[in-house]
Design a protein around this motif. Structure first.
Motif, PDB file in Angstrom:
ATOM      1  N   UNK A   1      32.608 -24.648  35.677  1.00  9.44           N
ATOM      2  CA  UNK A   1      31.533 -23.658  35.718  1.00  9.44           C
ATOM      3  C   UNK A   1      30.342 -24.271  36.431  1.00  9.44           C
ATOM      4  N   UNK A   2      29.811 -23.569  37.462  1.00 11.39           N
ATOM      5  CA  UNK A   2      28.635 -24.088  38.161  1.00 11.39           C
ATOM      6  C   UNK A   2      27.336 -23.492  37.639  1.00 11.39           C
ATOM      7  N   UNK A   3      27.426 -22.624  36.642  1.00 15.19           N
ATOM      8  CA  UNK A   3      26.276 -21.977  36.009  1.00 15.19           C
ATOM      9  C   UNK A   3      25.444 -21.158  36.983  1.00 15.19           C
TER      10      UNK A   3
ATOM     11  N   UNK B   1      31.722 -32.245  48.891  1.00 15.68           N
ATOM     12  CA  UNK B   1      30.399 -31.774  48.464  1.00 15.68           C
ATOM     13  C   UNK B   1      30.373 -31.389  46.987  1.00 15.68           C
ATOM     14  N   UNK B   2      31.510 -31.526  46.312  1.00 17.48           N
ATOM     15  CA  UNK B   2      31.619 -31.135  44.903  1.00 17.48           C
ATOM     16  C   UNK B   2      31.399 -32.354  44.008  1.00 17.48           C
ATOM     17  N   UNK B   3      30.601 -32.176  42.951  1.00 17.89           N
ATOM     18  CA  UNK B   3      30.383 -33.211  41.936  1.00 17.89           C
ATOM     19  C   UNK B   3      30.799 -32.620  40.593  1.00 17.89           C
ATOM     20  N   UNK B   4      31.677 -33.312  39.883  1.00 18.07           N
ATOM     21  CA  UNK B   4      32.124 -32.867  38.564  1.00 18.07           C
ATOM     22  C   UNK B   4      31.495 -33.739  37.494  1.00 18.07           C
TER      23      UNK B   4
ATOM     24  N   UNK C   1      34.392 -28.269  32.530  1.00 16.99           N
ATOM     25  CA  UNK C   1      33.634 -29.259  33.284  1.00 16.99           C
ATOM     26  C   UNK C   1      32.488 -28.559  33.995  1.00 16.99           C
ATOM     27  N   UNK C   2      31.441 -29.329  34.280  1.00 20.45           N
ATOM     28  CA  UNK C   2      30.297 -28.791  35.007  1.00 20.45           C
ATOM     29  C   UNK C   2      30.490 -29.048  36.494  1.00 20.45           C
TER      30      UNK C   2
END
Length: 73
Positions: free
Chosen positions: A7-9, A41-44, A68-69
């Motif tokens: 979820x990226x909120x 470009x993705x950070x978990x 996960x965020x």
């Protein structure tokens, strides 16, 4: 096979099916294929832990149905 929810909120919630032996990099590539962003470009994150690309999901104890965020660099 496990299912991980990211979820990226910002209104985007991605469900990804993967193996527990997969690395974080593999998971990022699956997320990138669904969201249309580049995998590098993705950070978990989970709380304040930033997941590193070369470590497997089982080493981080990521299980089926875990949230996960998802952040973008």
């Amino acid at each position: 096979m496990i299912e991980v929810v990211c979820n990226d909120r910002l209104g985007k919630k991605v469900r990804v099916k993967c193996n527990s032996e997969d690395t974080i990099k593999d998971l990022k590539k699956l997320i990138a294929a669904q969201t249309g962003t580049r995998w590098d470009k993705i950070v978990l994150k989970k709380w304040y832990t930033i997941f590193k690309d070369h470590v497997s999901l089982s080493d981080y104890e990521i299980h089926d149905g875990m949230n996960l965020e998802l952040y973008y660099q």
